[in-house]
Design an enzyme around this catalytic site. Structure first.
Site, PDB file in Angstrom:
ATOM      1  N   SER A 117     -41.735 -39.504   9.285  1.00  0.00           N
ATOM      2  CA  SER A 117     -42.768 -39.925  10.233  1.00  0.00           C
ATOM      3  C   SER A 117     -42.547 -39.405  11.634  1.00  0.00           C
ATOM      4  CB  SER A 117     -42.829 -41.457  10.285  1.00  0.00           C
ATOM      5  OG  SER A 117     -41.618 -41.971  10.798  1.00  0.00           O
ATOM      6  N   SER A 118     -41.332 -38.922  11.925  1.00  0.00           N
ATOM      7  CA  SER A 118     -41.030 -38.588  13.311  1.00  0.00           C
ATOM      8  C   SER A 118     -41.901 -37.455  13.838  1.00  0.00           C
ATOM      9  CB  SER A 118     -39.553 -38.215  13.462  1.00  0.00           C
ATOM     10  OG  SER A 118     -39.235 -37.103  12.649  1.00  0.00           O
ATOM     11  N   CYS A 119     -42.277 -36.515  12.955  1.00  0.00           N
ATOM     12  CA  CYS A 119     -43.080 -35.394  13.407  1.00  0.00           C
ATOM     13  C   CYS A 119     -44.514 -35.805  13.715  1.00  0.00           C
ATOM     14  CB  CYS A 119     -43.078 -34.280  12.362  1.00  0.00           C
ATOM     15  SG  CYS A 119     -41.461 -33.524  12.142  1.00  0.00           S
ATOM     16  N   GLY A 120     -44.912 -36.978  13.269  1.00  0.00           N
ATOM     17  CA  GLY A 120     -46.271 -37.425  13.520  1.00  0.00           C
ATOM     18  C   GLY A 120     -46.438 -38.182  14.808  1.00  0.00           C
ATOM     19  N   VAL A 121     -45.351 -38.366  15.553  1.00  0.00           N
ATOM     20  CA  VAL A 121     -45.416 -39.105  16.810  1.00  0.00           C
ATOM     21  C   VAL A 121     -45.618 -38.122  17.944  1.00  0.00           C
ATOM     22  CG1 VAL A 121     -44.174 -40.690  18.317  1.00  0.00           C
ATOM     23  CG2 VAL A 121     -43.885 -40.846  15.864  1.00  0.00           C
TER      24      VAL A 121
END
Length: 279
Positions: A117-121
């Site tokens: 999920s980190s790349c979606g922040v």
């Protein structure tokens, strides 16, 4: 690490066959071994494309910069494993064993890496997330560096790169003292990997002193690079290229002096010019 490739070169209105040195890019699978409720867990964490070499420093810097660990001593061991594969006959898997479960951010591992999920922040939520992890700003006034040191650092970085002169296709990050002396330098095809390798190296060798040091990177400066430097408490970051908007926002929020577009007689200061001696 590099290899020779056959190239058809066009120059002076004619073609010729030559051999060219090319920087090697290979995947590295990073796995963790840690205890959770007195049970050992083996977990695949991330795959990064890197230049083979200094893999242990890369993993140590990555774990620290991502704040999975807060102390380099929480890493008990880092070991390459698996078969040697590919045309370069190297191991592309590495396992980091973490010794102190109380200081390991297991929830971050599960949230940011296992769920991808980190790349979606992005945007404001990214800045807010960093503020949760990083409570303190960098020193707003120290260290002080003069304009000559800023310009010289990019030249020293380039001249000290062992691989760039051979291939022209590799990035570097260097740690400097405020007087311009180079402390350590690491190279990689990935800008983020070069910085992770650098941080892992200087932490392991106890060379980090944020009050009197700065970091210079090849290429442009983006949010993730500034974030990694922020975790070291170093308050001056210099880049050969331009920063992105979110990199400037993050640097500004934590009093980092962000400098880019460094040339032989010019540079831009994007945030907090109080650390640059202008007279």
């Amino acid at each position: 690490m590099n290899s020779k490739y056959k190239v058809l070169k066009y120059s002076s209105n004619k073609f010729k066959d030559i051999e060219d040195l090319i920087s090697i890019e290979e995947p590295l699978e990073i796995s963790l071994k840690y205890k959770e409720y007195d049970k050992w867990i083996n977990q695949s964490l991330s795959i990064t494309m890197r230049t083979p070499g200094d893999d242990e420093d890369l993993v140590k810097g990555f774990l620290y910069n991502e704040q999975i660990i807060q102390n380099i001593n929480d890493i008990e061991s880092v070991e390459s494993y698996g078969e040697k594969v590919g045309q370069y006959n190297i191991q592309n898997k590495i396992l980091a064993t973490l010794s102190n479960a109380k200081n390991i951010n297991i929830s971050k591992i599960k949230r940011d890496f296992l769920t991808n999920s980190s790349c979606g922040v992005c945007g404001k939520s990214s800045l807010d997330a960093i503020e949760i992890i990083k409570k303190n700003k960098t020193d707003s006034l120290e260290p002080k560096i003069n304009k000559e040191i800023i310009i010289q650092s990019t030249s020293i970085l380039r001249q000290s790169q062992s691989e760039f002169s051979k291939t022209g296709g590799i990035h570097a990050s260097g740690l400097f003292k405020s007087n311009g002396e180079l402390v350590a330098l690491k190279e990689d095809v990935g800008r983020h990997n070069a910085l992770d390798k650098l941080v892992g190296c200087v932490l392991s060798n106890q060379q980090l002193d944020p009050k009197s040091q700065f970091i210079t990177c090849s290429g442009r400066l983006n949010f993730e690079l500034v974030q990694k430097v922020l975790m070291t408490d170093i308050g001056i970051m210099i880049g050969v290229g331009a920063p992105t908007s979110l990199a400037i926002d993050l640097a500004n929020k934590f009093d980092i002096t962000l400098i880019g577009f460094v040339k032989s007689n010019s540079f831009n200061i994007y945030t907090n010019n109080k650390k640059v001696i202008v007279n």
